[in-house]
Design a protein around this motif. Structure first.
Motif, PDB file in Angstrom:
ATOM      1  N   GLY A 114      26.374  25.755 -10.833  1.00 38.20           N
ATOM      2  CA  GLY A 114      27.399  26.708 -11.216  1.00 38.20           C
ATOM      3  C   GLY A 114      27.680  26.764 -12.703  1.00 38.20           C
ATOM      4  N   LEU A 119      30.175  26.791  -4.254  1.00 32.83           N
ATOM      5  CA  LEU A 119      30.712  25.466  -4.527  1.00 32.83           C
ATOM      6  C   LEU A 119      32.008  25.300  -3.754  1.00 32.83           C
ATOM      7  CD1 LEU A 119      30.204  25.251  -8.401  1.00 32.83           C
ATOM      8  CD2 LEU A 119      28.654  24.485  -6.602  1.00 32.83           C
ATOM      9  N   TYR A 122      33.941  29.672  -5.912  1.00 32.96           N
ATOM     10  CA  TYR A 122      34.866  28.900  -5.082  1.00 32.96           C
ATOM     11  C   TYR A 122      35.587  29.803  -4.085  1.00 32.96           C
ATOM     12  CZ  TYR A 122      34.192  25.299  -8.640  1.00 32.96           C
ATOM     13  OH  TYR A 122      33.648  24.374  -9.506  1.00 32.96           O
TER      14      TYR A 122
END
Length: 328
Positions: free
Chosen positions: A166, A327, A109
């Motif tokens: 992920g 992501l 992230y």
């Protein structure tokens, strides 16, 4: 006439500050804990992390002599609950349960509301969760070596499932692809259950997942067990070779579960909880139940857990960068 000096004016203020600091100081280890503890599970109720937490905290409550309240705060791959604990007072009364996602989220992230490796500190590694690599029984490969050769010869059919982009299963499969040179394509699902029909039919070739989830399907003849990512053969699957035995020590890996506290929580309090967790893990009934869950009990010191998390973060950062996974 009363004359006020700067020193006389500051004295009561300093005394009040010192009194306030003392009033809020952490209790001495021998007096701790003085009230119930709160343990946050950053996932929804009913999963393995939730079940393991409740199993251990029931015994941990007895060891510490205080009630332990388990609270589920699921969402964002563990970030919501973990972020709440990272912002909590570092007084030894709030903890969070983390899994492999804790170490890999910073690489997945771009933006996070907290710093996982800086804002939380280790308490205890409950255990490692090795994964079982299985392939569809509807496909030709019957062994790990045969699967690697088949995947290289049939890249259009070589696919692997996971419970989502992920996830631990996704990253371990990417690591498998990078190390063996078998280019397999990721097919993400919203959980393991939706993936099973496609695995049974051979529409998806393989998956890495927990022994607890996959072994019943192997015994039922719908899937073939190819390898374990554990260091030694697993008790429930003694005929399945390990990745190390097969010549792939870098695939001796898997997920894990443990407990963290807010950064700044005093060392003596963290050590007291960590020592109590170790005593729980050493109890034969707890050890046996964790093995049944597919978890290899570990324990260890807070410093050892911090070192382990840092090594995991680096290991998976390299895999994520090579695979180009991101992501939002």
């Amino acid at each position: 006439m009363i004359r006020y000096t700067r020193r006389s004016l500051l004295a009561p203020i300093l005394a009040a500050c010192l009194f306030g600091a003392a009033a809020h100081a952490a209790p001495a280890p021998e007096d701790y804990p003085q009230k119930p503890l709160r343990v946050v599970v950053p996932y929804t109720p009913g999963g393995v992390s939730d079940a393991v937490t409740r199993l251990i905290t029931r015994k941990l409550s007895d060891e510490l002599g205080q009630a332990i309240v388990v609270e589920n705060q699921g969402g964002a791959n563990g970030q919501i609950g973990s972020s709440a604990v990272a912002r909590a007072a570092p007084d030894g009364y709030t903890f969070v349960i983390v899994v492999m996602a804790h170490a890999i989220n910073p690489s997945l992230y771009k933006k996070m509301s907290y710093r996982p490796l800086q804002d939380l500190r280790g308490v205890s590694l409950f255990g490692r969760i090795p994964l079982l690599m299985v392939s569809s029984a509807a496909l030709p490969p019957r062994t790990f070596e045969e699967f690697v050769a088949w995947a290289k010869a049939n890249p259009e059919k070589a696919t692997f499932a996971s419970s989502g982009a992920g996830s631990g299963a996704h990253l371990v499969a990417e690591r498998f692809s990078q190390i063996t040179g078998a280019k397999i394509t990721h097919v993400p699902y919203k959980g393991i259950s939706p993936a099973l029909p496609d695995l049974f039919s051979g529409q998806v070739a393989a998956i890495f997942d927990s022994v607890q989830t996959m072994w019943p399907q192997v015994k039922g003849g719908k899937l073939r067990a190819l390898a374990m990512t554990s260091e030694t053969r697993w008790p429930a699957a003694p005929d399945v070779p390990t990745m190390g035995e097969l010549g792939y020590p870098d695939l001796v890996t898997g997920s894990w579960i443990g407990m963290l506290a807010p950064a700044g929580t005093p060392d003596p309090l963290v050590r007291k909880v960590s020592d109590a967790v170790q005593r729980v893990l050493d109890q034969p009934d707890i050890h046996a139940q964790l093995i049944d869950y597919g978890i290899d009990p570990v324990g260890g010191t807070p410093a050892q857990f911090d070192t382990f998390i840092a090594s995991e973060a680096k290991r998976w950062a390299d895999v994520i960068a090579t695979a180009g996974i991101k992501l939002e």
